[in-house]
Design a protein around this motif. Structure first.
Motif, short mmCIF file in Angstrom:
data_model
loop_
_atom_site.label_atom_id
_atom_site.label_comp_id
_atom_site.label_asym_id
_atom_site.label_seq_id
_atom_site.Cartn_x
_atom_site.Cartn_y
_atom_site.Cartn_z
N ILE A 356 17.24 -5.23 0.80
CA ILE A 356 16.39 -5.14 -0.59
C ILE A 356 16.02 -3.68 -0.96
O ILE A 356 16.12 -3.26 -1.85
CB ILE A 356 15.18 -6.11 -0.36
CG1 ILE A 356 15.61 -7.51 -0.31
CG2 ILE A 356 14.10 -6.12 -1.67
CD1 ILE A 356 14.30 -8.48 -0.19
N MET A 357 15.41 -2.93 0.28
CA MET A 357 14.79 -1.67 0.15
C MET A 357 15.86 -0.65 -0.28
O MET A 357 15.83 0.26 -0.82
CB MET A 357 13.80 -1.25 1.37
CG MET A 357 12.67 -2.15 1.44
SD MET A 357 11.67 -2.01 0.07
CE MET A 357 11.29 -0.32 -0.33
N TYR A 361 16.05 1.89 -6.14
CA TYR A 361 16.35 3.31 -6.81
C TYR A 361 14.93 3.93 -7.02
O TYR A 361 14.12 3.85 -7.66
CB TYR A 361 17.04 3.31 -7.97
CG TYR A 361 17.54 4.75 -8.47
CD1 TYR A 361 18.68 5.42 -8.01
CD2 TYR A 361 16.84 5.41 -9.78
CE1 TYR A 361 18.97 6.53 -8.39
CE2 TYR A 361 17.29 6.42 -10.07
CZ TYR A 361 18.31 7.01 -9.50
OH TYR A 361 18.87 8.56 -9.82
N MET A 362 15.02 5.19 -6.30
CA MET A 362 13.64 5.80 -6.24
C MET A 362 13.71 6.96 -7.43
O MET A 362 12.60 7.60 -7.58
CB MET A 362 13.38 6.74 -4.93
CG MET A 362 13.45 5.67 -3.78
SD MET A 362 12.02 4.52 -3.79
CE MET A 362 10.63 5.70 -3.52
N GLY A 363 14.84 7.33 -7.66
CA GLY A 363 14.82 8.31 -8.71
C GLY A 363 14.82 9.76 -8.22
O GLY A 363 14.93 9.85 -6.99
N GLY A 364 15.25 10.92 -9.05
CA GLY A 364 15.23 12.26 -8.63
C GLY A 364 16.26 12.50 -7.71
O GLY A 364 17.55 11.71 -7.44
N ILE A 366 16.42 12.10 -4.38
CA ILE A 366 16.08 10.90 -3.52
C ILE A 366 17.24 10.02 -3.60
O ILE A 366 17.76 9.46 -2.61
CB ILE A 366 14.98 10.37 -3.26
CG1 ILE A 366 13.86 11.48 -2.83
CG2 ILE A 366 14.98 9.30 -2.19
CD1 ILE A 366 12.33 11.03 -2.63
N GLY A 367 17.62 9.35 -4.78
CA GLY A 367 18.41 8.45 -5.21
C GLY A 367 17.70 7.04 -4.90
O GLY A 367 16.66 6.77 -4.98
N TYR A 368 18.65 6.23 -4.06
CA TYR A 368 18.22 5.00 -3.63
C TYR A 368 17.29 5.23 -2.18
O TYR A 368 17.29 6.13 -1.68
CB TYR A 368 19.26 4.10 -3.29
CG TYR A 368 20.15 3.78 -4.31
CD1 TYR A 368 19.57 2.34 -5.04
CD2 TYR A 368 21.21 4.32 -4.81
CE1 TYR A 368 20.35 1.77 -6.21
CE2 TYR A 368 21.62 3.78 -6.01
CZ TYR A 368 21.49 2.75 -6.89
OH TYR A 368 21.87 2.15 -7.90
N PHE A 369 16.32 4.35 -1.96
CA PHE A 369 15.69 4.31 -0.84
C PHE A 369 16.26 4.79 0.54
O PHE A 369 17.37 3.93 0.97
CB PHE A 369 14.97 2.91 -0.77
CG PHE A 369 13.49 3.14 0.16
CD1 PHE A 369 12.38 3.49 -0.34
CD2 PHE A 369 13.58 2.69 1.40
CE1 PHE A 369 11.02 3.42 0.28
CE2 PHE A 369 12.45 2.64 2.09
CZ PHE A 369 11.16 3.11 1.56
N PRO A 370 15.82 5.66 1.18
CA PRO A 370 16.41 6.15 2.22
C PRO A 370 16.53 4.97 3.50
O PRO A 370 15.86 5.78 4.51
CB PRO A 370 15.94 7.56 2.63
CG PRO A 370 14.55 7.51 1.98
CD PRO A 370 14.63 6.52 0.90
#
Length: 411
Positions: A356-357, A361-364, A366-370
């Motif tokens: 799920i995490m 998408y975190m944006g910027g 970072i992209g998707y949650f690391p």
């Protein structure tokens, strides 16, 4: 035969005490899933931080460090004192002598993946009355791209336009935004040596690091040598990448045997950041491990309660020939069963949390949650969970094995 009886008795306890068994399993499930999720999170953020760090920093750097002047006269013995007033930095140039020969020798080392030379310098970006201070990197942009994947950070322009153009520059997105610049605009650049050049913007990059995007730029290495008023052989940094960054201190020691210049690995350069990361990781691991241990106490309490209630049955078993080890196995089988079921469900639950995490998408930059699936973490979490549940089951089982049937019958 007794082994089968041990299993039958253990399963009877599990089935007849379904509510307590379910609570113990849920405790292990919750503890293990949280432990797995938190450790995957820590691992993901650690890997992300390292990837961000290595976007512009090499695994090992060679440079000419400053030196402090030393006394010209040394004391003859311990009773004589030679004083030097106001010692000065004696390095007049950051130049690495004969960098081509040193670079060629470094590239011959089997553990070196990439090695490039660089001219770094301080500068000012000027447009009208606006001025921003920063620093430039004079490089062979294709070699630099092979080491740091700079091309992937470009949001406008092309690397090819910098390679053979002495008046071209690639700037950070923060500089472009502050000075309202775009591709093909002109920018006046002044170095700390007083050299002024009017440069054409052929690329804009965004690294995701605000400090870098607001200050850094790339120029042709020949242009950088002009900015610092040096000849075509001037180089002040050599960057080196190796297969395993974690062994940078080992390979750094080997490189020190090749040169008298300062050899610094990334761990030394980022010692403060690494120390903070270790503290954070230790804290998160302690929290997740504590949750798993608390869950194991649920098994301990349930088995202790079972032993207290079944004390007469245990005495009868020992009286008819069951040994202490048989009794231990009965309760260990119960603990292992509850642990394995809890671990299995916990791995599924933890995997769902991670899935799920990882799609958030975190944006910027970072992209998707690391966070991502790591087989090693799943295996180590399972092993640790099983170990803790066995320990939680062993101590009450050992207590049951020590029951004296004669004393029980007297009561």
């Amino acid at each position: 035969m007794k082994k089968n009886i041990n299993i039958d008795i253990a399963l009877t306890h599990i089935v007849t005490r379904r509510r307590q068994t379910l609570i113990a399993i849920l405790g292990v499930t919750l503890g293990l899933s949280i432990y797995l999720f938190i450790n995957s999170l820590v691992s993901g953020f650690t890997n992300f931080s390292r990837e961000e760090m290595f976007k512009s920093s090499p695994h090992i750097k060679i440079y000419h460090d400053d030196e402090i002047s030393i006394p010209l006269i040394f004391p003859k013995d311990s009773t004589e004192i030679v004083a030097i007033i106001n010692p000065q930095i004696t390095t007049l140039s950051k130049k690495i002598v004969d960098p081509e020969a040193l670079l060629k020798r470094i590239k011959q080392e089997p553990y070196v993946v990439n090695a490039i030379e660089q001219v770094s310098f301080d500068l000012f970006y000027n447009r009208g009355q606006a001025q921003i201070n920063g620093f430039g990197s004079g490089v062979d942009i294709f070699e630099y791209d092979a080491m740091f994947k700079t091309g992937k950070t470009l949001v406008a322009g092309r690397l090819e336009d910098l390679q053979n153009n002495l008046n071209a520059i690639i700037i950070g997105s923060g500089i472009a935004e502050k000075l309202n610049l775009a591709i093909d605009d002109n920018l006046t650049v002044t170095s700390s040596f007083g050299v002024v050049k009017r440069m054409k913007i052929v690329g804009i990059f965004t690294s995701g690091l605000t400090a870098t995007d607001n200050s850094k730029s790339y120029v042709n290495i020949s242009t950088a040598q002009q900015f610092v008023k040096k000849g075509s052989s001037f180089v002040n940094d050599i960057y080196i990448n190796i297969p395993d960054p974690d062994k940078s201190d080992i390979y750094g020691a080997r490189l020190r045997q090749l040169t008298t210049y300062t050899v610094e690995d990334w761990k030394t350069t980022n010692a403060d950041a690494l120390s903070s990361n270790r503290t954070r990781n230790a804290l998160m691991n302690a929290i997740s491990l504590s949750i798993l241990i608390v869950a194991a106490f649920g098994i301990y309490n349930i088995l202790s309660s079972t032993i207290s209630q079944k004390i007469n049955d245990i005495a009868i078993l020992k009286a008819i020939g069951f040994s202490g080890s048989n009794v231990v196995w009965i309760f260990l089988i119960e603990a292992i069963f509850m642990g394995l079921v809890g671990i299995f469900i916990g791995l599924i639950a933890g995997g769902i949390f991670i899935a799920i995490m990882s799609n958030v998408y975190m944006g910027g930059h970072i992209g998707y949650f690391p966070i991502k699936f790591e087989g090693g973490l799943f295996a180590s979490s399972s092993a640790l969970g099983l170990f803790i549940t066995i320990c939680a089951g062993y101590f009450p089982a050992k207590k049951a094995a020590d029951v004296d049937p004669v004393e029980i019958f007297r009561k």
